[in-house]
Design an enzyme around this catalytic site. Structure first.
Site, PDB file in Angstrom:
ATOM      1  N   GLY A  46      -3.757  -2.561   0.388  1.00 23.86           N
ATOM      2  CA  GLY A  46      -2.563  -3.384   0.538  1.00 23.86           C
ATOM      3  C   GLY A  46      -1.810  -2.964   1.787  1.00 23.86           C
ATOM      4  N   GLN A  51       5.707  -1.756   6.864  1.00 26.88           N
ATOM      5  CA  GLN A  51       4.773  -0.688   7.280  1.00 26.88           C
ATOM      6  C   GLN A  51       4.247  -0.913   8.693  1.00 26.88           C
ATOM      7  OE1 GLN A  51       2.438  -1.050   3.397  1.00 26.88           O
ATOM      8  NE2 GLN A  51       2.353   1.153   3.771  1.00 26.88           N
ATOM      9  N   CYS A  88      -0.274   5.992  -0.113  1.00 23.02           N
ATOM     10  CA  CYS A  88       0.482   5.027   0.705  1.00 23.02           C
ATOM     11  C   CYS A  88       0.053   5.217   2.152  1.00 23.02           C
ATOM     12  CB  CYS A  88       1.984   5.283   0.547  1.00 23.02           C
ATOM     13  SG  CYS A  88       2.989   4.117   1.484  1.00 23.02           S
ATOM     14  N   LEU A  89      -0.258   4.109   2.818  1.00 25.30           N
ATOM     15  CA  LEU A  89      -0.696   4.218   4.212  1.00 25.30           C
ATOM     16  C   LEU A  89       0.427   4.732   5.102  1.00 25.30           C
ATOM     17  CD1 LEU A  89      -2.841   0.961   4.556  1.00 25.30           C
ATOM     18  CD2 LEU A  89      -3.624   3.293   4.086  1.00 25.30           C
ATOM     19  N   HIS A 130       3.204  -2.034  -5.937  1.00 29.70           N
ATOM     20  CA  HIS A 130       3.437  -1.071  -4.847  1.00 29.70           C
ATOM     21  C   HIS A 130       3.890  -1.828  -3.585  1.00 29.70           C
ATOM     22  CE1 HIS A 130       2.119   2.674  -2.520  1.00 29.70           C
ATOM     23  NE2 HIS A 130       2.240   1.765  -1.551  1.00 29.70           N
ATOM     24  N   GLU A 131       3.215  -2.949  -3.301  1.00 28.78           N
ATOM     25  CA  GLU A 131       3.552  -3.728  -2.091  1.00 28.78           C
ATOM     26  C   GLU A 131       4.917  -4.401  -2.233  1.00 28.78           C
ATOM     27  OE1 GLU A 131       1.833  -2.997   0.364  1.00 28.78           O
ATOM     28  OE2 GLU A 131       0.226  -2.107  -0.819  1.00 28.78           O
ATOM     29  N   HIS A 134       7.592  -2.038  -1.416  1.00 26.23           N
ATOM     30  CA  HIS A 134       7.816  -1.860   0.035  1.00 26.23           C
ATOM     31  C   HIS A 134       8.801  -2.906   0.551  1.00 26.23           C
ATOM     32  CE1 HIS A 134       5.228   1.329   1.513  1.00 26.23           C
ATOM     33  NE2 HIS A 134       4.158   0.844   0.918  1.00 26.23           N
TER      34      HIS A 134
HETATM   35  O1  K1U Z   1       0.896  -0.135   0.745  1.00 23.38           O
HETATM   36  C1  K1U Z   1       0.176   0.808   1.024  1.00 23.38           C
HETATM   37  O2  K1U Z   1       0.643   1.854   1.458  1.00 23.38           O
HETATM   38  C2  K1U Z   1      -1.296   0.689   0.785  1.00 23.38           C
HETATM   39  C3  K1U Z   1      -1.765   1.501  -0.395  1.00 23.38           C
HETATM   40  C4  K1U Z   1      -1.726   0.628  -1.642  1.00 23.38           C
HETATM   41  C5  K1U Z   1      -1.974   1.273  -2.952  1.00 23.38           C
HETATM   42  C6  K1U Z   1      -2.860   2.311  -3.161  1.00 23.38           C
HETATM   43  C7  K1U Z   1      -3.064   2.851  -4.419  1.00 23.38           C
HETATM   44  C8  K1U Z   1      -2.405   2.330  -5.485  1.00 23.38           C
HETATM   45  C9  K1U Z   1      -1.531   1.313  -5.282  1.00 23.38           C
HETATM   46  C10 K1U Z   1      -1.317   0.779  -4.025  1.00 23.38           C
HETATM   47  C11 K1U Z   1      -3.182   1.944  -0.108  1.00 23.38           C
HETATM   48  O3  K1U Z   1      -4.068   1.173  -0.005  1.00 23.38           O
HETATM   49  S1  K1U Z   1      -3.446   3.618   0.114  1.00 23.38           S
HETATM   50  C12 K1U Z   1      -5.222   3.786   0.052  1.00 23.38           C
HETATM   51  C13 K1U Z   1      -5.582   4.106  -1.332  1.00 23.38           C
HETATM   52  O4  K1U Z   1      -4.940   4.952  -1.907  1.00 23.38           O
HETATM   53  C14 K1U Z   1      -6.672   3.438  -2.053  1.00 23.38           C
HETATM   54  C15 K1U Z   1      -7.707   2.828  -1.408  1.00 23.38           C
HETATM   55  C16 K1U Z   1      -8.709   2.223  -2.137  1.00 23.38           C
HETATM   56  C17 K1U Z   1      -8.686   2.234  -3.522  1.00 23.38           C
HETATM   57  C18 K1U Z   1      -7.648   2.862  -4.170  1.00 23.38           C
HETATM   58  C19 K1U Z   1      -6.636   3.472  -3.446  1.00 23.38           C
HETATM   59 ZN    ZN Z   2       2.591   2.076   0.494  1.00 26.64          ZN
END
Ligand code: K1U
Ligand code: ZN
Length: 185
Positions: A46, A51, A88-89, A130-131, A134
């Protein structure tokens, strides 16, 4: 298409609320496309507009090969509870367990500006929430206990030294491969 810089924890825009989108213009569609490219390059599921330094109410998500663009998202139904690990990215290398509603229905406008709804469970439900957070200036850290939050922040204080400008610049997969080939010569 373009890769956008990621804003990291400490960048003020991550704590500011976003502004609803009045019309889905070509410029906003381009932004959504660039956000997809950036999210994929960062291996995320996401990405929300703040971001990438933007204040429009917009996020993209891609869980289980189902790409979604949401303009002006709102939750219309939230049921149950589920705990799960989040990253979180905008806070690289920091993770924490968060309890959220297990099932949500979210409405919004799609890439063409048409209203739509998505019913989500499991990782997609978590990602959509989560999004949406943000877009309201909230981060998953805000849900952690004081102890876990302090320990996450201590780790982040060390991690953030890698990013003096609080920005992360991504490299496209093809450029990474090229760099690798040049290094091998
Ligand atoms: O919004 C963001 O920072 C993106 C975030 C979203 C997210 C991750 C995990 C749970 C809820 C929401 C990410 O994508 S971080 C990367 C990550 O943790 C992930 C990647 C692939 C599968 C699962 C997690
Ligand atoms: Zn995030």
């Amino acid at each position: 298409m373009a890769l956008l810089q990621l804003h990291l924890l400490g960048s003020p825009i991550l704590r500011e609320p976003t502004v609803p989108v009045e019309t889905v213009t070509d410029e906003l569609r381009q932004l959504a496309d660039d956000m997809f490219e950036t999210m994929h390059a960062a291996k995320g599921i996401g990405l929300a507009a703040p971001q990438v330094g933007r204040s429009e109410r917009l996020f993209v998500a891609d869980v289980d090969d189902r790409p979604l663009v949401f303009f002006n998202p709102e939750i219309v139904l939230a049921e149950g509870k589920a705990k799960g690990e989040e990253g979180c990215l905008s806070i690289p290398e920091i993770f924490g367990e968060v309890e959220r509603p297990a099932h949500v229905v979210m409405k919004g406008l799609d890439r063409d500006g048409n209203p739509f709804e998505v019913a989500a469970d499991e990782l997609l439900a978590r990602c959509l929430q989560h999004e949406l957070d943000h877009l309201h200036g909230r981060l998953f850290l805000d849900y952690l206990s004081m102890y876990k939050r302090r320990s996450a922040m201590a780790k982040w204080e060390r991690e953030r030294q890698k990013y003096p400008a609080l920005r992360r610049t991504l490299i496209a997969a093809k450029d990474l491969a090229e760099q690798h080939n040049e290094d091998a010569l």
